[in-house]
Scaffold this motif. Structure first.
Motif, PDB file in Angstrom:
ATOM      1  N   ARG A  63       0.855  -1.346  -0.248  1.00  0.00           N
ATOM      2  CA  ARG A  63      -0.135  -0.184  -0.007  1.00  0.00           C
ATOM      3  C   ARG A  63       0.752   1.416  -0.072  1.00  0.00           C
ATOM      4  N   ALA A  64       1.989   1.342   0.788  1.00  0.00           N
ATOM      5  CA  ALA A  64       2.691   2.495   0.901  1.00  0.00           C
ATOM      6  C   ALA A  64       3.334   2.774  -0.440  1.00  0.00           C
ATOM      7  N   GLU A  65       3.726   2.082  -1.347  1.00  0.00           N
ATOM      8  CA  GLU A  65       4.270   2.369  -2.618  1.00  0.00           C
ATOM      9  C   GLU A  65       3.167   2.919  -3.480  1.00  0.00           C
ATOM     10  N   LEU A  66       2.167   2.291  -3.566  1.00  0.00           N
ATOM     11  CA  LEU A  66       0.958   2.739  -4.175  1.00  0.00           C
ATOM     12  C   LEU A  66       0.431   4.140  -3.972  1.00  0.00           C
ATOM     13  N   ILE A  69       3.019   6.755  -5.072  1.00  0.00           N
ATOM     14  CA  ILE A  69       2.932   7.081  -6.559  1.00  0.00           C
ATOM     15  C   ILE A  69       1.880   7.755  -6.710  1.00  0.00           C
ATOM     16  N   TRP A  70       0.588   7.508  -6.146  1.00  0.00           N
ATOM     17  CA  TRP A  70      -0.647   8.375  -6.435  1.00  0.00           C
ATOM     18  C   TRP A  70      -0.312   9.754  -5.930  1.00  0.00           C
ATOM     19  N   ASN A  81      -5.152   8.132   8.002  1.00  0.00           N
ATOM     20  CA  ASN A  81      -6.588   7.852   8.074  1.00  0.00           C
ATOM     21  C   ASN A  81      -7.608   8.509   6.926  1.00  0.00           C
ATOM     22  N   THR A  82      -7.003   8.983   5.887  1.00  0.00           N
ATOM     23  CA  THR A  82      -7.872   9.105   4.852  1.00  0.00           C
ATOM     24  C   THR A  82      -7.613   8.198   3.598  1.00  0.00           C
ATOM     25  N   MET A  83      -8.508   7.958   3.000  1.00  0.00           N
ATOM     26  CA  MET A  83      -8.195   7.042   1.855  1.00  0.00           C
ATOM     27  C   MET A  83      -8.027   7.893   0.513  1.00  0.00           C
ATOM     28  N   PRO A  84      -6.856   7.611  -0.180  1.00  0.00           N
ATOM     29  CA  PRO A  84      -6.888   8.145  -1.582  1.00  0.00           C
ATOM     30  C   PRO A  84      -7.827   7.907  -2.622  1.00  0.00           C
ATOM     31  N   LEU A  85      -8.147   8.683  -3.531  1.00  0.00           N
ATOM     32  CA  LEU A  85      -9.115   8.481  -4.503  1.00  0.00           C
ATOM     33  C   LEU A  85      -8.309   7.780  -5.860  1.00  0.00           C
ATOM     34  N   ILE A  86      -8.053   6.709  -5.922  1.00  0.00           N
ATOM     35  CA  ILE A  86      -7.306   6.126  -7.095  1.00  0.00           C
ATOM     36  C   ILE A  86      -7.981   5.379  -8.023  1.00  0.00           C
ATOM     37  N   TRP A  87      -8.178   6.038  -9.154  1.00  0.00           N
ATOM     38  CA  TRP A  87      -8.884   5.285 -10.355  1.00  0.00           C
ATOM     39  C   TRP A  87      -7.980   4.280 -11.375  1.00  0.00           C
ATOM     40  N   CYS A  98     -12.752   2.488  -9.185  1.00  0.00           N
ATOM     41  CA  CYS A  98     -12.143   3.313  -8.180  1.00  0.00           C
ATOM     42  C   CYS A  98     -11.774   2.054  -6.859  1.00  0.00           C
ATOM     43  N   ILE A  99     -10.366   2.390  -6.635  1.00  0.00           N
ATOM     44  CA  ILE A  99      -9.743   1.557  -5.591  1.00  0.00           C
ATOM     45  C   ILE A  99     -10.665   1.696  -4.337  1.00  0.00           C
ATOM     46  N   SER A 100     -11.482   0.839  -3.654  1.00  0.00           N
ATOM     47  CA  SER A 100     -12.377   1.227  -2.532  1.00  0.00           C
ATOM     48  C   SER A 100     -11.787   0.866  -1.448  1.00  0.00           C
ATOM     49  N   GLY A 101     -10.751   0.099  -1.247  1.00  0.00           N
ATOM     50  CA  GLY A 101     -10.150  -0.466  -0.064  1.00  0.00           C
ATOM     51  C   GLY A 101      -8.639  -0.572  -0.257  1.00  0.00           C
TER      52      GLY A 101
END
Length: 135
Positions: A63-66, A69-70, A81-87, A98-101
């Motif tokens: 997750r940290a690398e993803l 990069i985002w 504690n906030t989820m990025p919005l990655i499509w 959209c990656i939802s989790g």
């Protein structure tokens, strides 16, 4: 047109129809990307075409690398504690998700768990780059 030229063009036309990137040049020094071009002329007499020079990528380790990069791609920083919005876009179907989790070594896409290797093999970011990191 020769048969050899036609065989080569078929590969480029197929790749272009699938949304893959093609590079073109009129002087063989400055190569430009086909991304964003809606009507590509394959048989311009002064133009050469090629597939982009391959860059080596590997799956994200976690997750940290993803998220890093985002953050680099968007210019935003991840807030704790906030989820990025990655499509992402599925390579075969072209569907956008959209990656939802996010878990340490997998993500949730369309309600399904997807490990980082599957993410790399089956999806790209919306700009067409692999869902991975340069080696």
């Amino acid at each position: 047109m020769t048969r050899e030229r036609a065989k080569a063009l078929v590969l480029f036309i197929k790749a272009y129809s699938e949304g893959r990137e093609i590079e073109y040049s009129f002087d063989r020094e400055e190569w430009k990307s086909s991304r964003g071009i809606n009507e590509f002329i394959f048989e311009h007499p002064d133009m050469d075409i090629r597939f982009p020079v391959a860059q080596e990528y590997r799956p994200f380790e976690g997750r940290a690398e993803l998220v890093a990069i985002w953050a680099t791609k968007t210019g935003r920083s991840a807030i704790k504690n906030t989820m990025p919005l990655i499509w992402v876009k599925h390579k075969q179907t072209g569907k956008v998700y959209c990656i939802s989790g996010f878990h340490e070594v997998e993500v949730i896409i369309n309600g399904e768990k997807c490990d980082m290797k599957s993410l790399f093999d089956n999806f790209t970011f919306l700009d067409g780059l692999p869902c991975g990191i340069k080696r």
